[in-house]
Design a protein around this motif. Structure first.
Motif, PDB file in Angstrom:
ATOM      1  N   SER A 148       0.826  -1.200   0.000  1.00  0.00           N
ATOM      2  CA  SER A 148       0.000   0.000   0.000  1.00  0.00           C
ATOM      3  C   SER A 148       0.861   1.250   0.000  1.00  0.00           C
ATOM      4  CB  SER A 148      -0.845  -0.017   1.271  1.00  0.00           C
ATOM      5  OG  SER A 148       0.011  -0.108   2.381  1.00  0.00           O
ATOM      6  N   SER A 149       0.318   2.328  -0.531  1.00  0.00           N
ATOM      7  CA  SER A 149       0.986   3.602  -0.305  1.00  0.00           C
ATOM      8  C   SER A 149       0.245   4.246   0.855  1.00  0.00           C
ATOM      9  CB  SER A 149       0.918   4.470  -1.550  1.00  0.00           C
ATOM     10  OG  SER A 149      -0.411   4.558  -1.970  1.00  0.00           O
ATOM     11  N   LYS A 150       0.831   4.091   2.027  1.00  0.00           N
ATOM     12  CA  LYS A 150       0.131   4.519   3.244  1.00  0.00           C
ATOM     13  C   LYS A 150       0.219   6.023   3.415  1.00  0.00           C
ATOM     14  CE  LYS A 150       1.491   0.392   5.657  1.00  0.00           C
ATOM     15  NZ  LYS A 150       2.929   0.311   5.802  1.00  0.00           N
ATOM     16  N   LYS A 151      -0.538   6.516   4.376  1.00  0.00           N
ATOM     17  CA  LYS A 151      -0.507   7.967   4.611  1.00  0.00           C
ATOM     18  C   LYS A 151       0.856   8.373   5.189  1.00  0.00           C
ATOM     19  CE  LYS A 151      -2.460   8.673   9.254  1.00  0.00           C
ATOM     20  NZ  LYS A 151      -1.578   8.904  10.199  1.00  0.00           N
ATOM     21  N   LYS A 152       1.228   9.602   4.909  1.00  0.00           N
ATOM     22  CA  LYS A 152       2.525  10.094   5.360  1.00  0.00           C
ATOM     23  C   LYS A 152       2.540  10.241   6.883  1.00  0.00           C
ATOM     24  CE  LYS A 152       5.968  13.484   4.284  1.00  0.00           C
ATOM     25  NZ  LYS A 152       6.424  14.554   3.449  1.00  0.00           N
ATOM     26  N   LEU A 153       3.537   9.666   7.513  1.00  0.00           N
ATOM     27  CA  LEU A 153       3.634   9.702   8.971  1.00  0.00           C
ATOM     28  C   LEU A 153       4.561  10.826   9.417  1.00  0.00           C
ATOM     29  CD1 LEU A 153       4.220   5.848   9.486  1.00  0.00           C
ATOM     30  CD2 LEU A 153       2.046   7.062   9.671  1.00  0.00           C
ATOM     31  N   SER A 154       4.428  11.202  10.684  1.00  0.00           N
ATOM     32  CA  SER A 154       5.406  12.152  11.245  1.00  0.00           C
ATOM     33  C   SER A 154       6.732  11.410  11.385  1.00  0.00           C
ATOM     34  CB  SER A 154       4.937  12.637  12.614  1.00  0.00           C
ATOM     35  OG  SER A 154       5.064  11.566  13.539  1.00  0.00           O
ATOM     36  N   ASP A 155       7.824  12.132  11.624  1.00  0.00           N
ATOM     37  CA  ASP A 155       9.125  11.463  11.730  1.00  0.00           C
ATOM     38  C   ASP A 155       9.145  10.437  12.861  1.00  0.00           C
ATOM     39  OD1 ASP A 155      10.281  12.518   9.523  1.00  0.00           O
ATOM     40  OD2 ASP A 155      11.348  14.122  10.556  1.00  0.00           O
TER      41      ASP A 155
ATOM     42  N   MET B 187       9.622   6.383  12.389  1.00  0.00           N
ATOM     43  CA  MET B 187      10.769   5.667  12.970  1.00  0.00           C
ATOM     44  C   MET B 187      10.342   4.612  13.994  1.00  0.00           C
ATOM     45  SD  MET B 187      13.466   6.992  11.542  1.00  0.00           S
ATOM     46  CE  MET B 187      14.790   6.314  12.541  1.00  0.00           C
ATOM     47  N   GLU B 188       9.056   4.631  14.370  1.00  0.00           N
ATOM     48  CA  GLU B 188       8.636   3.843  15.531  1.00  0.00           C
ATOM     49  C   GLU B 188       8.937   2.341  15.406  1.00  0.00           C
ATOM     50  OE1 GLU B 188       4.665   4.835  16.839  1.00  0.00           O
ATOM     51  OE2 GLU B 188       4.616   3.006  18.061  1.00  0.00           O
ATOM     52  N   TRP B 189       8.560   1.748  14.267  1.00  0.00           N
ATOM     53  CA  TRP B 189       8.769   0.290  14.152  1.00  0.00           C
ATOM     54  C   TRP B 189      10.250  -0.047  14.255  1.00  0.00           C
ATOM     55  CZ3 TRP B 189      12.023  -2.034  10.726  1.00  0.00           C
ATOM     56  CH2 TRP B 189      12.398  -1.318   9.591  1.00  0.00           C
TER      57      TRP B 189
ATOM     58  N   ASP C  43       6.520  -2.199   0.170  1.00  0.00           N
ATOM     59  CA  ASP C  43       7.066  -1.263   1.170  1.00  0.00           C
ATOM     60  C   ASP C  43       8.500  -1.650   1.513  1.00  0.00           C
ATOM     61  OD1 ASP C  43       4.676   0.073   1.288  1.00  0.00           O
ATOM     62  OD2 ASP C  43       3.941  -1.031   3.041  1.00  0.00           O
ATOM     63  N   ILE C  44       9.385  -0.674   1.429  1.00  0.00           N
ATOM     64  CA  ILE C  44      10.779  -0.906   1.811  1.00  0.00           C
ATOM     65  C   ILE C  44      10.995  -0.210   3.158  1.00  0.00           C
ATOM     66  CG2 ILE C  44      13.211  -0.569   1.150  1.00  0.00           C
ATOM     67  CD1 ILE C  44      11.614  -2.430  -0.778  1.00  0.00           C
ATOM     68  N   GLY C  45      11.344  -1.007   4.170  1.00  0.00           N
ATOM     69  CA  GLY C  45      11.484  -0.457   5.522  1.00  0.00           C
ATOM     70  C   GLY C  45      12.598   0.573   5.603  1.00  0.00           C
ATOM     71  N   VAL C  46      13.780   0.171   5.140  1.00  0.00           N
ATOM     72  CA  VAL C  46      14.960   1.039   5.192  1.00  0.00           C
ATOM     73  C   VAL C  46      15.692   0.961   3.861  1.00  0.00           C
ATOM     74  CG1 VAL C  46      17.233   1.405   6.300  1.00  0.00           C
ATOM     75  CG2 VAL C  46      15.300   0.599   7.677  1.00  0.00           C
ATOM     76  N   VAL C  47      16.171   2.088   3.376  1.00  0.00           N
ATOM     77  CA  VAL C  47      17.157   2.051   2.293  1.00  0.00           C
ATOM     78  C   VAL C  47      18.499   2.369   2.940  1.00  0.00           C
ATOM     79  CG1 VAL C  47      17.785   2.785  -0.021  1.00  0.00           C
ATOM     80  CG2 VAL C  47      15.402   2.919   0.700  1.00  0.00           C
ATOM     81  N   TRP C  48      19.425   1.428   2.796  1.00  0.00           N
ATOM     82  CA  TRP C  48      20.695   1.457   3.534  1.00  0.00           C
ATOM     83  C   TRP C  48      21.819   1.685   2.529  1.00  0.00           C
ATOM     84  CZ3 TRP C  48      25.378   0.336   5.524  1.00  0.00           C
ATOM     85  CH2 TRP C  48      25.540   0.191   6.906  1.00  0.00           C
TER      86      TRP C  48
ATOM     87  N   ASP D 258       9.914  10.891  -1.644  1.00  0.00           N
ATOM     88  CA  ASP D 258       8.809  11.232  -2.549  1.00  0.00           C
ATOM     89  C   ASP D 258       8.119   9.965  -3.050  1.00  0.00           C
ATOM     90  OD1 ASP D 258       9.163  13.910  -2.272  1.00  0.00           O
ATOM     91  OD2 ASP D 258      10.216  14.211  -4.179  1.00  0.00           O
ATOM     92  N   ILE D 259       8.882   8.904  -3.254  1.00  0.00           N
ATOM     93  CA  ILE D 259       8.272   7.652  -3.746  1.00  0.00           C
ATOM     94  C   ILE D 259       7.623   6.897  -2.587  1.00  0.00           C
ATOM     95  CG2 ILE D 259       8.660   5.466  -4.969  1.00  0.00           C
ATOM     96  CD1 ILE D 259      11.191   6.713  -6.180  1.00  0.00           C
ATOM     97  N   GLN D 260       8.365   6.726  -1.518  1.00  0.00           N
ATOM     98  CA  GLN D 260       7.819   6.029  -0.333  1.00  0.00           C
ATOM     99  C   GLN D 260       8.038   6.936   0.881  1.00  0.00           C
ATOM    100  OE1 GLN D 260       8.174   1.933   0.559  1.00  0.00           O
ATOM    101  NE2 GLN D 260       8.450   1.270  -1.562  1.00  0.00           N
ATOM    102  N   PRO D 261       7.038   7.742   1.219  1.00  0.00           N
ATOM    103  CA  PRO D 261       7.213   8.766   2.263  1.00  0.00           C
ATOM    104  C   PRO D 261       7.626   8.216   3.621  1.00  0.00           C
ATOM    105  CG  PRO D 261       5.075   8.990   1.164  1.00  0.00           C
ATOM    106  CD  PRO D 261       5.695   7.747   0.620  1.00  0.00           C
ATOM    107  N   ASN D 262       7.293   6.955   3.897  1.00  0.00           N
ATOM    108  CA  ASN D 262       7.562   6.441   5.240  1.00  0.00           C
ATOM    109  C   ASN D 262       8.845   5.608   5.341  1.00  0.00           C
ATOM    110  OD1 ASN D 262       5.229   7.726   6.018  1.00  0.00           O
ATOM    111  ND2 ASN D 262       3.964   5.957   5.499  1.00  0.00           N
TER     112      ASN D 262
END
Ligand code: FHN
Length: 441
Positions: free
Chosen positions: A12-19, A23-25, A204-209, A232-236
């Motif tokens: 899904s393209s989920k809603k944009k979260l706060s920082d 980072m929570e998960w 969904d990509i959790g982290v780009v490292w 811009d592609i994956q806001p979260n």
């Protein structure tokens, strides 16, 4: 058009979260698996009688392969024993909550179906299975966050590796006096589109490292541009600090907060002495190499790795522990044994790790503290011979128990100098034992 399969198609393209929400998960996860896998995993750090010093994923550089000589390894990359589900299960059983796969390491060979390049798993290798896709699907199925490593350094791409220029070789990437004027083209037309593919085609990509930030050709403008492009592609999505030029040496911390892009620091093969007031993740090998290298038998013990996990969490960080699968797609047996041992420990003691943070108390001589929800967890590395655990006297006890035996309350007494907890003579665990202290309000 890529066939993404039913699992990833649902991403899904989920809603944009706060920082903080974004980072929570990651902050709660604490423990992840790094996987260094590529054509270098066939080489194993050996060329004839020569053994590469350090990490075997540097074989192309360390063992002096020309590009043409090296290309034959991706051409024979055919890891028939690769089983994404089995890899994810091993990570999960070890207590790891996310996986970071090297989608492309410095060698330049892409482990996914890249339309930007033929130097990839579909066009160059006989394997012809999209490894990124298989692992992304397995992670999604098993509830593990899927994350990707991408190397800015590329020893294969003619505009990136710089061999076109006199007196330039791949080891000189970090020499600021040697500038490769072609690099911006590689950045715009190759690297950025490849990163785009990874973010658009695999859910969904959790982290780009990122890695390879140190090369002088890569600029802070590129880093900031890339960070924005990803979000811009994956806001979260979370991005490590090596996307920009802010890290200092191997400690990986951002020495000028706010000036550089990136969401967390990346100390490598080291753990900071004390807690740090920003997000960070220590990445580490189990022996002395990231890529598969049978010659390296310098394995850390399971006890040591468990203590390192605790040490890191007690200082507010995450632990990204590496596996270097071989050219067939197998995890080394030594790694599997260590994952098993860590899994046995995290199953019993995970409450004191996941979602826990650094405590305000100085680290005690016998171990470490973590804290969560009004509880201090005392992680005991050295069980007291006299049966009395000595803690910081400012810890006010409501109830103390062994984490693995919640029904037996332990006696606690505060003296003018310390808090004493009466513990059983025998440590409940052969590695780190945890005493749970519920705090009085
Ligand atoms: O050169 C790499 C190395 O091969 C490995 O990938 C590690 C992992 O953090 N990073 C590099 C150096 O910082």
């Amino acid at each position: 058009m890529l066939n993404m399969g039913p699992v990833l198609a649902q991403a899904s393209s989920k809603k944009k979260l706060s920082d903080d929400e974004r980072m929570e998960w990651w902050r709660d996860s604490k423990f992840g698996m790094f996987i260094h896998w590529g054509a270098y995993s066939i080489i194993g750090g050996e060329r004839g009688s020569k053994i590469a010093g350090g990490g075997a994923e540097w074989a192309m550089d360390k063992l002096d392969y020309t590009i043409e000589e090296y290309e034959k390894y991706p051409e024979m990359f055919n890891p028939q024993l690769f089983d994404a589900d089995a890899w994810v299960t091993m990570a999960k059983n070890a207590g790891m909550k996310y996986i970071v796969l090297t989608s492309k390491h410095h060698e330049g060979f892409a482990l996914w179906d890249s339309k930007v390049s033929d130097y990839d798993i579909m066009d160059t290798a006989p394997f012809k299975r999209d490894i990124v896709k298989e692992l992304a699907e397995a992670c999604k199925k098993q509830g593990i966050k899927f994350c990707l490593y991408y190397s800015i350094v590329d020893w294969h791409h003619p505009q990136a590796q710089g061999n076109l220029y006199p007196n330039y070789n791949i080891s000189q990437h970090d020499d600021p006096s040697v500038v490769n004027p072609e690099f911006p083209k590689y950045y715009e037309n190759y690297m950025k589109p490849q990163v785009g593919e990874l973010l658009k085609n695999y859910g969904d990509i959790g982290v780009v490292w990122f890695d390879g930030d140190w090369i002088s050709d890569y600029t802070t403008e590129m880093g900031k541009d890339l960070y924005k492009y990803i979000r811009d592609i994956q806001p979260n999505t979370i991005v490590n600090n090596r996307v920009d030029k802010g890290r200092t040496g191997m400690d990986g911390m951002n020495n000028k907060p706010g000036q550089f892009a990136g969401d967390f620091g990346t100390p490598e093969q080291e753990i900071p002495d004390t807690g740090i007031d920003s997000d960070w993740e220590a990445c580490m090998t189990m022996n002395g190499t990231w890529g598969y290298k049978p010659d390296d038998v310098n394995w850390k013990s399971s006890e040591d790795l468990i203590e390192k996990l605790v040490d890191i969490v007690s200082k507010g960080g995450n632990f990204l522990l590496n596996i270097g699968p071989d050219g067939y797609g197998r995890f080394p047996a030594q790694s599997i044994r260590r994952l098993d041992a860590m899994g046995q420990w995290t199953k019993k003691n995970g409450e004191a790790i996941y979602g826990a943070t650094a405590s305000p108390y100085e680290k005690p001589k016998w171990g470490r503290y973590t804290q969560k929800d009004g509880v201090i967890y005392a992680h005991v590395f050295e069980w007291p011979k006299d049966g009395l655990l000595k803690l910081n006297k400012d810890i006010k006890v409501k109830k103390a128990t062994l984490l693995t035996d919640p029904n037996t309350e332990l006696n606690a007494l505060t003296t003018s100098r310390e808090l004493l907890i009466d513990v059983p003579q025998l440590a409940p665990d052969t590695t780190v034992s945890v005493v749970k202290i519920e705090l009085a309000k």
